[in-house]
Scaffold this motif. Structure first.
Motif, short mmCIF file in Angstrom:
data_model
loop_
_atom_site.label_atom_id
_atom_site.label_comp_id
_atom_site.label_asym_id
_atom_site.label_seq_id
_atom_site.Cartn_x
_atom_site.Cartn_y
_atom_site.Cartn_z
N ASN A 160 -39.85 112.86 23.42
CA ASN A 160 -38.70 113.61 23.93
C ASN A 160 -37.79 112.72 24.77
O ASN A 160 -36.57 112.83 24.72
CB ASN A 160 -39.16 114.81 24.76
N LEU A 161 -38.39 111.83 25.55
CA LEU A 161 -37.61 110.92 26.38
C LEU A 161 -36.77 109.98 25.53
O LEU A 161 -35.58 109.81 25.76
CB LEU A 161 -38.54 110.12 27.30
N SER A 162 -37.38 109.39 24.51
CA SER A 162 -36.64 108.48 23.62
C SER A 162 -35.55 109.23 22.87
O SER A 162 -34.45 108.72 22.68
CB SER A 162 -37.59 107.83 22.62
N ASP A 163 -35.84 110.46 22.47
CA ASP A 163 -34.85 111.29 21.78
C ASP A 163 -33.65 111.58 22.67
O ASP A 163 -32.50 111.50 22.25
CB ASP A 163 -35.51 112.58 21.31
N TRP A 164 -33.91 111.90 23.95
CA TRP A 164 -32.85 112.16 24.92
C TRP A 164 -31.99 110.91 25.11
O TRP A 164 -30.76 110.97 25.13
CB TRP A 164 -33.48 112.60 26.23
N CYS A 165 -32.62 109.75 25.23
CA CYS A 165 -31.88 108.49 25.39
C CYS A 165 -31.03 108.20 24.17
O CYS A 165 -29.85 107.85 24.29
CB CYS A 165 -32.84 107.34 25.64
N GLN A 166 -31.63 108.32 23.00
CA GLN A 166 -30.90 108.04 21.76
C GLN A 166 -29.69 108.96 21.62
O GLN A 166 -28.60 108.52 21.28
CB GLN A 166 -31.83 108.18 20.57
N GLU A 167 -29.87 110.23 21.93
CA GLU A 167 -28.77 111.20 21.85
C GLU A 167 -27.64 110.82 22.80
O GLU A 167 -26.46 110.89 22.45
CB GLU A 167 -29.30 112.60 22.17
N THR A 168 -28.00 110.39 24.01
CA THR A 168 -26.98 110.00 25.00
C THR A 168 -26.24 108.74 24.56
O THR A 168 -25.01 108.69 24.60
CB THR A 168 -27.63 109.78 26.37
N PHE A 169 -26.98 107.72 24.11
CA PHE A 169 -26.35 106.46 23.73
C PHE A 169 -25.51 106.59 22.47
O PHE A 169 -24.46 105.96 22.35
CB PHE A 169 -27.38 105.35 23.59
N GLU A 170 -25.95 107.39 21.51
CA GLU A 170 -25.19 107.56 20.27
C GLU A 170 -23.92 108.37 20.47
O GLU A 170 -23.01 108.29 19.66
CB GLU A 170 -26.08 108.18 19.19
N SER A 171 -23.85 109.14 21.54
CA SER A 171 -22.64 109.92 21.80
C SER A 171 -21.56 109.09 22.47
O SER A 171 -20.47 109.58 22.73
CB SER A 171 -22.97 111.11 22.71
#
Length: 180
Positions: A88-99
């Motif tokens: 979940n942590l990696s998913d949150w980071c990826q979502e933030t960086f890709e936006s």
């Protein structure tokens, strides 16, 4: 406090929750976890300072006033072995960086220092946090080291609470901890 022994810093847990209210529930059930998102080898940056601005009053040569400025927080730096499974942590980071920071989803990070029993003795709540940097350690064919991922997080403020005081009823007001 005769007989007081300060806690050691090698047992801790990190949790990411959506809201501060959920953080209180999470801290009540904290302890040693098998959750990959809570397993870090290093947490750094739990720090706040109040910078000051020097002001020389007209006609006063004996001293300079030091006027307080808003609180300044360090980045929270989390390090762990690279996680290749779902996180979940990696998913949150990826979502933030890709936006491209167009859609920042803030969360509350809960860092708990654990005692000998595996239960929290001190808890820090980092509100409105979001990742600003992710980095993997170097790959080197001459070293047999675990790949470490480093995550830097900024946050609006943090509050800390001693769980000894929380157990005596101070958790509702957070007055027993340091609110910054």
């Amino acid at each position: 406090m005769p007989g007081y022994i300060p806690p050691v810093g090698f047992r801790f847990d990190v949790r990411v929750v959506d809201k501060l209210e959920a953080a209180f529930t999470a801290s009540a059930s904290m302890g040693i976890t098998d959750d990959v998102d809570g397993s870090f080898q290093d947490v750094a940056g739990i720090s706040v300072e109040y910078p000051t601005e020097s002001y020389q009053a007209g006609g006063e040569n004996r001293y300079v006033y030091q006027l307080p400025q808003p609180a300044k927080y360090s980045k929270l730096v989390l390090k762990r072995g690279l996680v290749t499974d779902f996180s979940n942590l990696s998913d949150w980071c990826q979502e933030t960086f890709e936006s491209n920071l167009g859609k920042i989803l803030t969360k509350t990070l809960v860092v708990s220092l654990l005692g000998e029993s595996g239960m929290p003795v001190m808890v820090w709540y980092f509100t409105n946090a979001y990742p600003v940097k992710w980095e993997a350690s170097n790959f080197n064919s001459m070293d047999n080291k675990i790949v470490v991922e480093t995550l830097e997080v900024v946050y609006q403020r943090f509050e800390s609470i001693s769980m000894d005081n929380a157990l005596t009823g101070a958790v509702g007001s957070m007055s027993s901890g340091l609110g910054f």
